[in-house]
Design a protein around this motif. Structure first.
Motif, mmCIF file in Angstrom:
data_model
loop_
_atom_site.group_PDB
_atom_site.id
_atom_site.type_symbol
_atom_site.label_atom_id
_atom_site.label_comp_id
_atom_site.label_asym_id
_atom_site.label_seq_id
_atom_site.Cartn_x
_atom_site.Cartn_y
_atom_site.Cartn_z
ATOM 1 N N THR A 182 -6.998 0.222 1.911
ATOM 2 C CA THR A 182 -6.300 1.475 1.626
ATOM 3 C C THR A 182 -5.481 1.400 0.345
ATOM 4 N N ARG A 194 -10.888 -1.780 6.363
ATOM 5 C CA ARG A 194 -10.819 -0.663 5.418
ATOM 6 C C ARG A 194 -9.667 -0.940 4.466
ATOM 7 N N ALA A 248 -17.296 2.727 0.691
ATOM 8 C CA ALA A 248 -16.426 3.350 1.691
ATOM 9 C C ALA A 248 -15.100 2.595 1.762
ATOM 10 N N CYS A 249 -14.882 1.708 0.793
ATOM 11 C CA CYS A 249 -13.679 0.873 0.707
ATOM 12 C C CYS A 249 -13.512 -0.018 1.929
ATOM 13 N N VAL A 250 -14.630 -0.542 2.427
ATOM 14 C CA VAL A 250 -14.596 -1.492 3.541
ATOM 15 C C VAL A 250 -14.936 -2.866 2.986
#
Length: 195
Positions: A176, A174, A113-115
């Motif tokens: 980005t 997160r 989840a790109c965390v």
């Protein structure tokens, strides 16, 4: 063989296959295995690394065949392979772990989840003889956070308060950046045949 890692001193090597894991003591040329084979077979290890003299595992289980697997972090003493005496144990958020790294007492983890999450392990303070206390103690708070013993308010405990080694989620950010977003969508397929 899926995963292998050697402790910082080079004395112990932990290896994981499709089920379970074991530890080789290179000085004694002897393997340490679980006493309970059912515990070992229950482990589907996706990551294996060392944190101090303990083996840190990321495992996965499927509660039901129609749902995504759950991922769990286990910290197990290398000379006592027993899930009932795990030093720390907690379930990760639903997203699948992609990349991980341990440095000192910190676990850095990037999920699909790109965390990017950071976890801190708080070890009990040893007694005068150098042995850790037999029961969970709050003396580690003073050692980790100073004489006041109060943890920063944004740290979230993720382990049971009675666990011998406490773990806190320090941060979750997160990511980005397009490079990370691309990595999050491409890398997992090559690492996880069950995706």
């Amino acid at each position: 063989l899926r995963e292998a890692a050697t402790d910082p001193e080079g004395r112990f090597t932990a290896v994981a296959g499709t089920r379970g894991f074991c530890v080789l003591d290179a000085d004694r040329d002897r393997w340490r295995m679980f006493g309970d084979v059912s515990q070992e077979r229950s482990l589907d290890v996706t990551a294996l690394m060392w944190c101090r003299d303990a083996v840190l595992l990321i495992t996965r289980t499927w509660p039901r065949p129609d749902v995504a697997p759950l991922h769990e972090v286990l910290l197990i003493q290398h000379d006592a392979l027993d899930l009932n005496s795990a030093l720390a144990r907690f379930t990760l958020p639903p997203a699948r772990p992609l990349c991980w790294h341990v440095r000192g007492d910190m676990l850095l983890l990037l999920d699909d989840a790109c965390v990017l999450s950071r976890y801190a392990f708080a070890w009990p303070a040893p007694d005068a003889a150098g042995k850790p206390p037999p029961a969970p103690s709050t003396t580690w708070l003073a050692a980790l956070f100073g004489s006041g013993g109060a943890r920063p308010s944004h740290w979230v405990r993720v382990t049971d308060p009675q666990a011998p080694v406490q773990c806190f989620q320090v941060s979750a950010l997160r990511v980005t950046c397009p490079t990370f977003a691309t990595a999050c969508s491409i890398v997992p397929a090559s690492r996880d045949p069950h995706h």
